[in-house]
Scaffold this motif. Sequence first.
Motif, PDB file in Angstrom:
ATOM      1  N   ALA A 288       0.830  -1.205   0.000  1.00 37.23           N
ATOM      2  CA  ALA A 288       0.000   0.000   0.000  1.00 37.23           C
ATOM      3  C   ALA A 288       0.864   1.255   0.000  1.00 37.23           C
ATOM      4  CB  ALA A 288      -0.927  -0.001   1.209  1.00 37.23           C
ATOM      5  N   TRP A 289       1.977   1.204   0.734  1.00 31.49           N
ATOM      6  CA  TRP A 289       2.885   2.353   0.779  1.00 31.49           C
ATOM      7  C   TRP A 289       3.519   2.602  -0.576  1.00 31.49           C
ATOM      8  CZ3 TRP A 289       8.296   1.802   0.109  1.00 31.49           C
ATOM      9  CH2 TRP A 289       9.028   2.989   0.257  1.00 31.49           C
ATOM     10  N   ALA A 290       4.002   1.558  -1.235  1.00 32.23           N
ATOM     11  CA  ALA A 290       4.653   1.711  -2.536  1.00 32.23           C
ATOM     12  C   ALA A 290       3.677   2.223  -3.588  1.00 32.23           C
ATOM     13  CB  ALA A 290       5.262   0.387  -2.981  1.00 32.23           C
ATOM     14  N   ALA A 291       2.390   1.859  -3.460  1.00 28.14           N
ATOM     15  CA  ALA A 291       1.396   2.272  -4.445  1.00 28.14           C
ATOM     16  C   ALA A 291       1.070   3.762  -4.353  1.00 28.14           C
ATOM     17  CB  ALA A 291       0.123   1.454  -4.270  1.00 28.14           C
ATOM     18  N   LYS A 292       1.400   4.409  -3.241  1.00 28.47           N
ATOM     19  CA  LYS A 292       1.111   5.832  -3.090  1.00 28.47           C
ATOM     20  C   LYS A 292       1.885   6.678  -4.096  1.00 28.47           C
ATOM     21  CE  LYS A 292       0.183   5.781   1.917  1.00 28.47           C
ATOM     22  NZ  LYS A 292       0.649   6.302   3.233  1.00 28.47           N
ATOM     23  N   ASP A 293       3.068   6.227  -4.461  1.00 26.82           N
ATOM     24  CA  ASP A 293       3.933   6.991  -5.366  1.00 26.82           C
ATOM     25  C   ASP A 293       4.739   6.000  -6.183  1.00 26.82           C
ATOM     26  OD1 ASP A 293       5.339   8.926  -6.640  1.00 26.82           O
ATOM     27  OD2 ASP A 293       6.228   9.824  -4.854  1.00 26.82           O
ATOM     28  N   SER A 294       4.143   5.497  -7.254  1.00 26.02           N
ATOM     29  CA  SER A 294       4.761   4.404  -8.009  1.00 26.02           C
ATOM     30  C   SER A 294       5.562   4.867  -9.214  1.00 26.02           C
ATOM     31  CB  SER A 294       3.678   3.423  -8.475  1.00 26.02           C
ATOM     32  OG  SER A 294       2.717   4.103  -9.278  1.00 26.02           O
ATOM     33  N   VAL A 295       5.578   6.173  -9.494  1.00 23.91           N
ATOM     34  CA  VAL A 295       6.322   6.677 -10.651  1.00 23.91           C
ATOM     35  C   VAL A 295       7.787   6.846 -10.270  1.00 23.91           C
ATOM     36  CG1 VAL A 295       6.562   8.548 -12.318  1.00 23.91           C
ATOM     37  CG2 VAL A 295       4.286   7.871 -11.497  1.00 23.91           C
ATOM     38  N   PRO A 296       8.702   6.139 -10.942  1.00 22.37           N
ATOM     39  CA  PRO A 296      10.125   6.237 -10.568  1.00 22.37           C
ATOM     40  C   PRO A 296      10.660   7.664 -10.721  1.00 22.37           C
ATOM     41  CG  PRO A 296       9.736   4.334 -11.978  1.00 22.37           C
ATOM     42  CD  PRO A 296       8.480   5.141 -12.002  1.00 22.37           C
ATOM     43  N   ASN A 297      11.471   8.059  -9.784  1.00 20.99           N
ATOM     44  CA  ASN A 297      12.175   9.345  -9.831  1.00 20.99           C
ATOM     45  C   ASN A 297      13.584   9.083  -9.328  1.00 20.99           C
ATOM     46  OD1 ASN A 297      13.246  11.930  -9.423  1.00 20.99           O
ATOM     47  ND2 ASN A 297      11.254  12.803  -8.929  1.00 20.99           N
ATOM     48  N   ARG A 298      14.438   8.642 -10.236  1.00 23.06           N
ATOM     49  CA  ARG A 298      15.764   8.173  -9.837  1.00 23.06           C
ATOM     50  C   ARG A 298      16.604   9.285  -9.203  1.00 23.06           C
ATOM     51  NH1 ARG A 298      19.038   3.473 -10.604  1.00 23.06           N
ATOM     52  NH2 ARG A 298      20.789   3.921  -9.225  1.00 23.06           N
ATOM     53  N   ALA A 299      16.481  10.492  -9.729  1.00 21.26           N
ATOM     54  CA  ALA A 299      17.287  11.593  -9.186  1.00 21.26           C
ATOM     55  C   ALA A 299      16.936  11.856  -7.729  1.00 21.26           C
ATOM     56  CB  ALA A 299      17.074  12.855 -10.021  1.00 21.26           C
ATOM     57  N   ARG A 300      15.637  11.903  -7.419  1.00 20.19           N
ATOM     58  CA  ARG A 300      15.221  12.160  -6.037  1.00 20.19           C
ATOM     59  C   ARG A 300      15.591  10.993  -5.133  1.00 20.19           C
ATOM     60  NH1 ARG A 300       8.986  13.409  -4.669  1.00 20.19           N
ATOM     61  NH2 ARG A 300       8.788  11.225  -5.260  1.00 20.19           N
ATOM     62  N   ALA A 301      15.369   9.759  -5.628  1.00 18.45           N
ATOM     63  CA  ALA A 301      15.701   8.580  -4.820  1.00 18.45           C
ATOM     64  C   ALA A 301      17.201   8.534  -4.523  1.00 18.45           C
ATOM     65  CB  ALA A 301      15.267   7.312  -5.547  1.00 18.45           C
ATOM     66  N   ASP A 302      18.028   8.775  -5.549  1.00 15.92           N
ATOM     67  CA  ASP A 302      19.479   8.719  -5.361  1.00 15.92           C
ATOM     68  C   ASP A 302      19.951   9.778  -4.373  1.00 15.92           C
ATOM     69  OD1 ASP A 302      19.560   6.662  -7.123  1.00 15.92           O
ATOM     70  OD2 ASP A 302      20.569   7.740  -8.741  1.00 15.92           O
ATOM     71  N   ALA A 303      19.349  10.971  -4.430  1.00 16.64           N
ATOM     72  CA  ALA A 303      19.758  12.048  -3.519  1.00 16.64           C
ATOM     73  C   ALA A 303      19.504  11.657  -2.068  1.00 16.64           C
ATOM     74  CB  ALA A 303      19.013  13.335  -3.870  1.00 16.64           C
ATOM     75  N   VAL A 304      18.333  11.069  -1.799  1.00 12.47           N
ATOM     76  CA  VAL A 304      18.013  10.651  -0.430  1.00 12.47           C
ATOM     77  C   VAL A 304      18.905   9.497  -0.003  1.00 12.47           C
ATOM     78  CG1 VAL A 304      16.213   9.704   1.066  1.00 12.47           C
ATOM     79  CG2 VAL A 304      15.621  11.418  -0.655  1.00 12.47           C
ATOM     80  N   VAL A 305      19.117   8.541  -0.890  1.00  7.36           N
ATOM     81  CA  VAL A 305      19.921   7.360  -0.553  1.00  7.36           C
ATOM     82  C   VAL A 305      21.373   7.745  -0.273  1.00  7.36           C
ATOM     83  CG1 VAL A 305      20.877   5.211  -1.478  1.00  7.36           C
ATOM     84  CG2 VAL A 305      18.444   5.730  -1.767  1.00  7.36           C
TER      85      VAL A 305
END
Length: 325
Positions: A288-305
Motif C-alpha cells: 500500500a505504501w509503494a502504491a502511493k507513489d509508483s512513478v520512478p524518480n531516480r534523481a530524487r531517490a538517489d539524492a536521499v539514498v
Amino acid sequence: MTDAFVPWVVAGGLAVVVVVLVLLLQRHRSTARTALEAAERTRRDELARRESEHREATARVEADRDRQVAAADVERRDAHAEAEQSRAFARRGMQWEAGSEQAILQACRAAGVNGVLMTNVVFMPVGETESGSQRQFVAQADHVLVSDSGRGLVIESKRWSGIVFDGRKPSAVHPAFRSLVDESSLVPPFAVHVRSRKVLNHEDEAENWWQVRVQAKGASPAQQVRTQARRLAKFVDEHTGTARTWFDTCVYYSSSSATAFVQSEDRSGTVTTRVVTNDHELQSALAAWAAKDSVPNRARADAVVRVLAGQGAHAVTVGSYRLPE
C-alpha cells in the motif's frame, strides 16, 4: 634741496628699503620654520596614529585567529567524539535489527517494492541538542526504506515478547485485562507491554512475575517513529538543499513470541502511522505504501539514498533499484 644732498637721500631710502626687506625676510623665515615644525609634528602624530592602529588591527587579527584555531580544535574533538558515539551506537543497534531486516526484505520482495532498505541509520539531528545541554546528540532509525520514486518509510521495530497492546486498552481485548493498568490515563498514542520475569524471593527460589510497562505520548512507539521521521526529513533536506523530503511511518512488532493486540493505524498525531504485527500485515502495508507513489524518480531517490547511506547504515537493494555510485 641742493644737488649735493640728493645722493644722501637716495642712499637713505635704499637703506630703509634694505632694512624693511631684511625684516620681512626674517619674518618669512620664522613663519616658514613654524609651519615646517607644525607639519613635522602633524606627520609624526599621523605616523604614531597609524602605527597604533596597525598594532591594534594586528592584535585583533591574531586574537581572531587564536579564537578560530581554538574553536576548530574544539569542533574537531567534538566531531571525533560524536563519530565514536555514532559508531558505538551503530554497532549496538545492528545486532538487534538483523532479524527484522530480513523479514522486511522478504516483505519488500513479496510486495514488489523497488528501492533500498537501510538498517540502523545513525545521524545527528539538525538544530536539536540534548535537554539541558548545548551538545548535539545521536539519533537512530531502525529501518529506512526508500523506493525508486524517492518516497521514504521509517520503520520502528519492536522485538517485544509477551503481550502487547498498542492503541487498544487491555480491557477492550478482555475484561480480565482491566486490572493490568490504570486505563484512565491511557490516551493515544500509547503501548502497554506485559511480560513475565523470573525473580528470586527471599529464600533464593525462582518466582515468575508479570512486568507491566506503559509507554505513552512521546515514549510510545508511534510517536517515537514520527519524531525520528521528522528529524530524518530535516537531516536529508539540510544535506540535499531541498525542503520537500517526506517519510511515512510504521511500527513493526517483530517478535514471533509476542501476542499483539493493536490498532492497525495510529491516527493520534498529525499523520497516520501503520502498526503491523506479522509478515502478512507487513507485506500488505509495504504494498500500500509503494502504491502511493509508483512513478520512478531516480534523481530524487538517489539524492536521499546518498545522504542516508553515508551514515554507515547497512543498505540492501530490492527489486530493480541499484545504489548510486
